[in-house]
Enzyme design. Structure first.
Site, PDB file in Angstrom:
ATOM      1  N   GLU A  15      -9.867  -1.563   4.871  1.00  0.00           N
ATOM      2  CA  GLU A  15     -10.556  -1.166   6.095  1.00  0.00           C
ATOM      3  C   GLU A  15     -11.822  -2.002   6.310  1.00  0.00           C
ATOM      4  O   GLU A  15     -12.343  -2.598   5.360  1.00  0.00           O
ATOM      5  CB  GLU A  15     -10.938   0.314   5.995  1.00  0.00           C
ATOM      6  CG  GLU A  15      -9.744   1.267   5.954  1.00  0.00           C
ATOM      7  CD  GLU A  15      -9.129   1.518   7.342  1.00  0.00           C
ATOM      8  OE1 GLU A  15      -9.187   0.622   8.204  1.00  0.00           O
ATOM      9  OE2 GLU A  15      -8.594   2.617   7.533  1.00  0.00           O
ATOM     10  N   ASP A  63       0.818  -1.215   0.000  1.00  0.00           N
ATOM     11  CA  ASP A  63       0.000   0.000   0.000  1.00  0.00           C
ATOM     12  C   ASP A  63       0.852   1.264   0.000  1.00  0.00           C
ATOM     13  O   ASP A  63       2.076   1.198   0.171  1.00  0.00           O
ATOM     14  CB  ASP A  63      -0.973  -0.011   1.197  1.00  0.00           C
ATOM     15  CG  ASP A  63      -0.308  -0.380   2.513  1.00  0.00           C
ATOM     16  OD1 ASP A  63       0.923  -0.352   2.590  1.00  0.00           O
ATOM     17  OD2 ASP A  63      -1.046  -0.688   3.477  1.00  0.00           O
ATOM     18  N   HIS A  69      -7.685  -4.137   9.999  1.00  0.00           N
ATOM     19  CA  HIS A  69      -7.373  -3.983   8.569  1.00  0.00           C
ATOM     20  C   HIS A  69      -6.069  -4.671   8.213  1.00  0.00           C
ATOM     21  O   HIS A  69      -5.169  -4.807   9.037  1.00  0.00           O
ATOM     22  CB  HIS A  69      -7.399  -2.515   8.129  1.00  0.00           C
ATOM     23  CG  HIS A  69      -6.251  -1.664   8.559  1.00  0.00           C
ATOM     24  ND1 HIS A  69      -6.413  -0.469   9.215  1.00  0.00           N
ATOM     25  CD2 HIS A  69      -4.909  -1.795   8.394  1.00  0.00           C
ATOM     26  CE1 HIS A  69      -5.233   0.088   9.435  1.00  0.00           C
ATOM     27  NE2 HIS A  69      -4.302  -0.701   8.952  1.00  0.00           N
ATOM     28  N   ASN A  98      -8.010  -2.008  14.030  1.00  0.00           N
ATOM     29  CA  ASN A  98      -9.403  -2.312  13.666  1.00  0.00           C
ATOM     30  C   ASN A  98      -9.504  -3.545  12.758  1.00  0.00           C
ATOM     31  O   ASN A  98     -10.540  -3.803  12.162  1.00  0.00           O
ATOM     32  CB  ASN A  98     -10.066  -1.096  13.001  1.00  0.00           C
ATOM     33  CG  ASN A  98      -9.403  -0.704  11.672  1.00  0.00           C
ATOM     34  OD1 ASN A  98      -8.501  -1.394  11.208  1.00  0.00           O
ATOM     35  ND2 ASN A  98      -9.869   0.373  11.061  1.00  0.00           N
TER      36      ASN A  98
HETATM   37  C1  GLP Z   1      -0.840   0.771   8.443  1.00  0.00           C
HETATM   38  C2  GLP Z   1      -0.484  -0.067   7.233  1.00  0.00           C
HETATM   39  C3  GLP Z   1      -0.657  -1.527   7.490  1.00  0.00           C
HETATM   40  C4  GLP Z   1      -0.008  -1.890   8.808  1.00  0.00           C
HETATM   41  C5  GLP Z   1      -0.676  -1.135   9.932  1.00  0.00           C
HETATM   42  C6  GLP Z   1      -0.119  -1.467  11.301  1.00  0.00           C
HETATM   43  O1  GLP Z   1      -2.178   1.061   8.532  1.00  0.00           O
HETATM   44  N1  GLP Z   1      -1.197   0.264   6.055  1.00  0.00           N
HETATM   45  O2  GLP Z   1      -0.093  -2.260   6.419  1.00  0.00           O
HETATM   46  O3  GLP Z   1      -0.117  -3.256   9.022  1.00  0.00           O
HETATM   47  O4  GLP Z   1      -0.464   0.244   9.682  1.00  0.00           O
HETATM   48  O5  GLP Z   1       1.021  -0.705  11.548  1.00  0.00           O
HETATM   49  P1  GLP Z   1       1.987  -0.917  12.756  1.00  0.00           P
HETATM   50  O6  GLP Z   1       2.795  -2.113  12.433  1.00  0.00           O
HETATM   51  O7  GLP Z   1       2.831   0.340  12.764  1.00  0.00           O
HETATM   52  O8  GLP Z   1       1.156  -1.074  13.969  1.00  0.00           O
END
Ligand code: GLP
Length: 241
Positions: free
Chosen positions: A143, A68, A138, A136
């Site tokens: 989402e 992403d 995702h 949440n």
């Molecule tokens: C973002 C990314 C996800 C990731 C999530 C969790 O929203 N798009 O791919 O898994 O954050 O991030 P973190 O690992 O910093 O908690």
């Protein structure tokens, strides 16, 4: 099918994830890696870079596709996922630039870019897809409420996701409101999935993923349908299992 590993420390989590990723790279020098950003995989990337320095594990014939990217910020922005990937991984190993594929946040036709990315992914399914998880539930930026039938697309970010990610920006207002993300179909196409989650904030999402009903309200729950998901957790993230 989930293969679940629970460890005490973040370093142990990263070491296990490293072993899983390295096995794919070493057993198939032409492997296609689906990569992810966020704080969860930082330790894994550090170990891959250290391993490259010490053991010269080569990425010359590896191809990568990232999950992403934020919409509306340029690649050179310090919080773009492009910048994250070069700072944490690509700049430190021998992967040729042309083997790296990432969604973009700025383009004169984002939809056309997403469609072209989707076609590339269909032609080059990932041997392994790395994932973090949102509080949440995702995965990528799919989402809650996203159809399980989606390919690569543009998504409106939920307020909770923007709040979670605001720690990386000067203020909540600076957090982008949209992103381009691989869809659930793209993630499920991977032969193997490696999901990393640490900390209590992820515990509810992890329980929903493994034990909850499969529902578009909890995007990660679709992983119950995948044949091989390696889940690497610390004790806090595993707390509600
Ligand atoms: C973002 C990314 C996800 C990731 C999530 C969790 O929203 N798009 O791919 O898994 O954050 O991030 P973190 O690992 O910093 O908690």
């Amino acid at each position: 099918m989930f293969e679940i590993h629970v460890f005490d420390t973040y370093d142990q989590v990263s070491e296990k994830a490293f072993e899983v990723m390295k096995e794919v790279v070493v057993s198939n020098p032409r492997a296609v890696l689906g990569l992810a950003t966020g704080s969860s995989p930082v330790g894994l990337y550090k170990k891959l870079v250290d391993d490259f320095k010490v053991n010269r594990t080569s990425y010359k014939t590896i191809t990568t596709y990232n999950l992403d990217e934020y919409v509306g910020i340029p690649q050179e922005h310090e919080q773009s996922y492009y910048t994250f990937m070069f700072q944490n991984f690509f700049a430190h190993v021998d992967i040729p630039h042309e083997n790296i594929h990432m969604p973009v946040g700025i383009s004169n036709d984002l939809k056309a870019y997403a469609d072209a990315y989707e076609l590339e992914l269909q032609k080059h399914p990932q041997d392994i897809q790395l994932l973090g998880i949102g509080s949440n539930g995702h995965i990528g930026f799919n989402e809650p409420g996203t159809s399980f039938d989606m390919g690569t697309h543009i998504v409106d970010l939920k307020e909770q996701t923007r709040i979670d990610n605001a720690r990386f920006f000067a203020s909540l207002d600076d957090v982008p409101t949209q992103a381009m993300t691989m869809g659930i179909q793209d993630i499920l196409r991977a032969k193997k999935i490696l999901l990393i989650a640490t900390g209590e904030k992820k515990a509810k999402a992890i329980a929903g993923m493994i034990e909850g009903p499969i529902s578009e309200a909890v995007p990660c729950s679709i992983l119950q349908k995948h044949p091989h998901v390696v889940v690497v957790l610390d004790k806090e993230a595993a707390k509600e299992l």
